[in-house]
Structure formats: structure tokens, C-alpha cells
Design an enzyme around this catalytic site. Structure first.
Site, mmCIF file in Angstrom:
data_model
loop_
_atom_site.group_PDB
_atom_site.id
_atom_site.type_symbol
_atom_site.label_atom_id
_atom_site.label_comp_id
_atom_site.label_asym_id
_atom_site.label_seq_id
_atom_site.Cartn_x
_atom_site.Cartn_y
_atom_site.Cartn_z
ATOM 1 N N HIS A 282 10.585 3.893 2.790
ATOM 2 C CA HIS A 282 9.445 4.409 3.548
ATOM 3 C C HIS A 282 8.542 5.220 2.612
ATOM 4 O O HIS A 282 9.038 6.022 1.816
ATOM 5 C CB HIS A 282 9.952 5.295 4.698
ATOM 6 C CG HIS A 282 8.846 5.836 5.533
ATOM 7 N ND1 HIS A 282 8.207 5.067 6.485
ATOM 8 C CD2 HIS A 282 8.248 7.046 5.539
ATOM 9 C CE1 HIS A 282 7.254 5.809 7.054
ATOM 10 N NE2 HIS A 282 7.266 7.005 6.499
ATOM 11 N N THR A 345 5.072 2.276 -6.984
ATOM 12 C CA THR A 345 5.651 2.256 -8.334
ATOM 13 C C THR A 345 6.995 2.981 -8.332
ATOM 14 O O THR A 345 7.952 2.544 -8.978
ATOM 15 C CB THR A 345 4.679 2.936 -9.329
ATOM 16 O OG1 THR A 345 3.421 2.297 -9.174
ATOM 17 C CG2 THR A 345 5.130 2.807 -10.754
HETATM 18 C C1 GAR Z 1 6.274 -0.177 1.115
HETATM 19 O O1 GAR Z 1 5.457 0.817 0.559
HETATM 20 C C2 GAR Z 1 7.182 0.433 2.151
HETATM 21 O O2 GAR Z 1 7.528 1.745 1.838
HETATM 22 C C3 GAR Z 1 6.319 0.382 3.360
HETATM 23 O O3 GAR Z 1 5.697 -0.872 3.296
HETATM 24 C C4 GAR Z 1 5.445 -1.156 1.939
HETATM 25 C C5 GAR Z 1 5.823 -2.605 1.656
HETATM 26 O O4 GAR Z 1 5.293 -2.987 0.430
HETATM 27 N N1 GAR Z 1 7.078 0.525 4.550
HETATM 28 C C6 GAR Z 1 6.671 1.206 5.614
HETATM 29 O O5 GAR Z 1 5.590 1.737 5.716
HETATM 30 C C7 GAR Z 1 7.697 1.260 6.739
HETATM 31 N N2 GAR Z 1 7.343 2.257 7.684
HETATM 32 P P1 GAR Z 1 5.701 -4.348 -0.255
HETATM 33 O O6 GAR Z 1 5.580 -5.442 0.809
HETATM 34 O O7 GAR Z 1 4.718 -4.509 -1.361
HETATM 35 O O8 GAR Z 1 7.107 -4.208 -0.750
#
Ligand code: GAR
Length: 371
Positions: A282, A345
Site C-alpha cells: 500500500h 521505487t
Molecule cells: C502500488 O503503488 C500499490 O501500492 C498500490 O497500487 C500500485 C500498483 O502499482 N496499491 C494500492 O493503492 C492499494 N490500496 P503497479 O501496478 O505498478 O504495481
């Protein structure tokens, strides 16, 4: 040597249906993969057959079983499955169909009775199939599943001999990854596995977004990657989809379920069955800024620092045990996008590290007493 079994054609079945119709009799229709026939199937088929005077079973072709259940299935080829099925006393004809859904067959055959097994309700049947049945005037009958008998439980019993692997502290962690978006964390996990810094394998990748980069990255990496249709409302995840995810996880025999930007809320049966084995990343320092848009919430709150959290998933959103966190400064003039990119990152380092230390953290894996 007896001749190879030849499945019926749709025209054969339609003729059977018309003959029965003229005699005031009923044709029962059911469909499924029936990959590893067991007593539960046989009892179900007997009950279905008792609803009419003859029964046709539509078997998913090998290609459609693969699309529905993943690349390791079917165990038995369509012709073998058809031959075994046709030998049952409840079954009068077997047809093979290639679509994931039986809609076209229902339209062509117009069965008098449609039987479906299990925990479906008339409401949770596939929308298209249901409309085709209604248009054909078919009576829909949902029959109870026979408890304790399923193809997955049979396969799992066969694999139970593999328990040395499950209990081996050095065994690679079998992961399921679930995502809805860009998939950058998935890419980081794949890279860490390839670099040897994460002792794991990705058994399955699931997404509720058919066109997501997440799924594309998974497919390009040669992973078993499947779309699960969560229903039209993006805020909800239908009961049928929850069950479908559970079945995919069971079949893939995963140790840990990793949520990476999976924007639907998981509920039972997954949450209970995988308690302690579902992890989420998160983009905030929880318990601050739960839910969606966490980077924007940190900016709006005037925080000088935010970050990311890897935590266990429970029924309460973003509230499970925190396993690790990394801080990221909020810079003057940051937009949510810029800040989120810097947070990611850190996520790309933190999540693979936590997964690699899973057993050292005393966290559970699949094994005795677990599904
Ligand atoms: C990540 O930053 C994760 O922390 C967030 O979605 C992004 C997915 O990025 N999750 C949330 O906000 C859950 N509440 P990605 O598809 O590039 O891995």
C-alpha cells in the site's frame, strides 16, 4: 479392438430433442469440464438425468478447459473425457464445445431442462447463458454438490505426497499475484526471482482488468495469466468472481497470495482460507491514508513524509499486521503522480525482500492443516 468413440454432433442432439418433444418427453442438458470423473459427478449426473427422459452432456473442449482453468488442465483429453462420460448410464449423448460459455449450444439445442451443479443460484448463472435458456423456455435446475468430492480435492490428495517440498524451509515460495494496473511491482518480483534475490516462483497471475499492463507483463514473462471477470460494477467483486479466484488459487497450490494494486476487495472464501497468507503493498505509511489515492491524501494532509507498507490482508481494509515499511519524503511541488512514482521505487525493493524473508518472519505457507 473397439473403434474410437465419436462424440455426437449438435445436429444429432437437436434430432434427439425434437423426437423427445414430439413424444411429450424432456431432454436434460448440462455442461462442464468433467476432467477427472469422480463419484460426486456421477451422483450429480444421475440426479440431473432424473429431471427428464434423456440427457446430453456438453463437454468443454481442451482449449476451453485451458482458458477456464489454466494451462495445466485438462488432465484428460476431450476425446477421453467424452468416452468415459458416454459410458455412464445417466448419459445418452456427449457433445464437445469450444467456447468458454455454452450459450451457442443452448440456442441450437433448446433443451427442455438445464441442470447446473453446485453453489450457483439462478441469479449467479452466466448472464448470456441465462438469457439463452430463458429464450429457449428451458427449465433451470440447480442441483446440490456432493460434499467432499471435487476434482481439485482429488488432485490435492494425489499431490499430498509432495509434502516434503511444502515443509522444506528452503523450498521456493509459490506465489499467486493479483493486480489491476500497471504491474510495476509484478515486474520487480519477476526481476528479483530472475536475479536470485527472491526464492520464489509465480504459480499464477490473476487480474480483474482484461487489458491491463499487469496481465501483459505476466504473459510476456510466460506466466499462467488469467482474467477474472469481476462484474460490471468496479467497486464490487461478485460472489462468483470471489469463488473463481479461490478455485484458481487452490488449483495453483499457492503458499502466498500477493496483492499488487488489486483494486477490488477480496472476501470469503479466499480471506478465511488464506488467512495469514495474503499480503498487500500500500502506498502510505499505514495506518495513515488507507484506501484509494493514498499519495494524494499525504499531499493534502501536508505530510512531510509518506512511504509504503507491506501488510497482511484481513477482512478489514488496510488494517492487517504490518510486516515492513519504507519512508519517502514529500517534496515541495509534488504531484500525486510524482510522489507515487518515488513510493513505487521503494515498493519494488520492499515487497520482494519481505517475500524472500517470509518463512524467517514466521509466516505460514501452504501445508498440513491448510487447504
Ligand atoms: C502500488 O503503488 C500499490 O501500492 C498500490 O497500487 C500500485 C500498483 O502499482 N496499491 C494500492 O493503492 C492499494 N490500496 P503497479 O501496478 O505498478 O504495481
Amino acid at each position: 479392438m473397439p473403434a474410437d468413440y465419436t462424440p455426437a454432433t449438435i445436429a444429432d442432439v437437436r434430432r434427439l430433442r425434437d423426437t423427445l418433444d414430439q413424444q411429450g418427453k424432456k431432454l436434460v442438458f448440462t455442461n462442464g469440464c468433467f476432467d477427472l470423473l469422480h463419484a460426486g459427478h456421477v451422483r450429480y449426473l444421475e440426479q440431473a438425468r432424473a429431471l427428464g427422459d434423456a440427457m446430453v452432456v456438453a463437454l468443454n473442449s481442451d482449449a476451453s478447459v485451458r482458458a477456464l482453468k489454466g494451462p495445466d488442465r485438462p488432465l484428460n483429453s476431450q476425446n477421453d473425457r467424452a468416452e468415459v462420460m458416454a459410458a455412464l448410464r445417466a448419459v445418452d449423448a456427449v457433445v464437445i464445445f469450444d467456447d468458454a460459455r455454452a450459450t451457442a449450444l443452448i440456442e441450437a439445442i433448446r433443451p427442455h431442462v438445464y441442470a447446473k451443479g453446485g453453489d450457483y443460484t439462478v441469479e449467479s448463472l452466466n448472464r448470456e447463458e441465462r438469457s439463452a435458456l430463458e429464450a429457449a423456455g428451458s427449465q433451470i435446475s440447480i442441483l446440490p454438490l456432493v460434499p467432499g468430492r471435487s476434482t481439485t480435492s482429488t488432485i490435492n490428495k494425489m499431490l499430498a505426497t509432495d509434502c516434503t517440498l511444502a515443509s522444506n524451509a528452503n523450498a521456493r515460495l509459490r506465489l499467486a499475484v493479483l493486480g489491476s494496473g500497471a504491474g510495476s511491482n509484478l515486474r520487480a518480483i519477476i526481476s528479483a526471482i530472475q536475479a536470485g534475490t527472491l526464492n520464489a516462483e509465480i504459480a499464477i497471475a490473476l487480474s480483474d482488468q482484461s487489458e491491463s499492463s499487469f496481465l501483459q507483463i505476466a504473459r510476456e514473462a510466460g506466466l499462467s495469466a488469467l482474467f477474472v471477470d469481476g462484474g460490471a460494477n468496479p467497486r464490487k467483486f461478485s460472489d462468483a468472481a470471489q469463488k473463481e479466484i479461490f478455485e484458481h488459487l487452490e488449483r495453483a497450490r499457492v503458499d502466498v497470495v500477493v496483492l499488487i494494486g488489486f483494486m477490488r476487495i477480496l472476501k470469503d472464501p479466499v480471506i478465511s482460507a488464506y488467512a495469514g497468507r495474503i499480503v498487500n503493498v500500500h502506498p502510505s505509511l499505514l495506518p495513515k491514508h488507507k484506501g484509494a489515492n493514498a499519495p494524494q491524501l499525504a499531499i493534502d494532509a501536508g505530510d512531510s513524509e509518506t512511504g509504503c507498507t507491506v501488510h497482511l490482508v484481513t477482512a478489514e481494509i488496510d488494517a492487517g499486521r504490518i510486516l515492513a515499511q519504507a519512508a519517502v519524503p514529500v517534496n515541495a511541488g509534488d504531484t500525486a503522480e510524482k510522489l507515487h512514482a518515488r513510493i513505487k521505487t521503494e515498493e519494488h525493493k520492499l515487497l520482494p525482500k519481505v517475500l524472500n524473508e517470509w518463512r524467517e518472519l514466521g509466516l505460514p505457507v501452504r501445508g498440513a492443516g491448510q487447504p
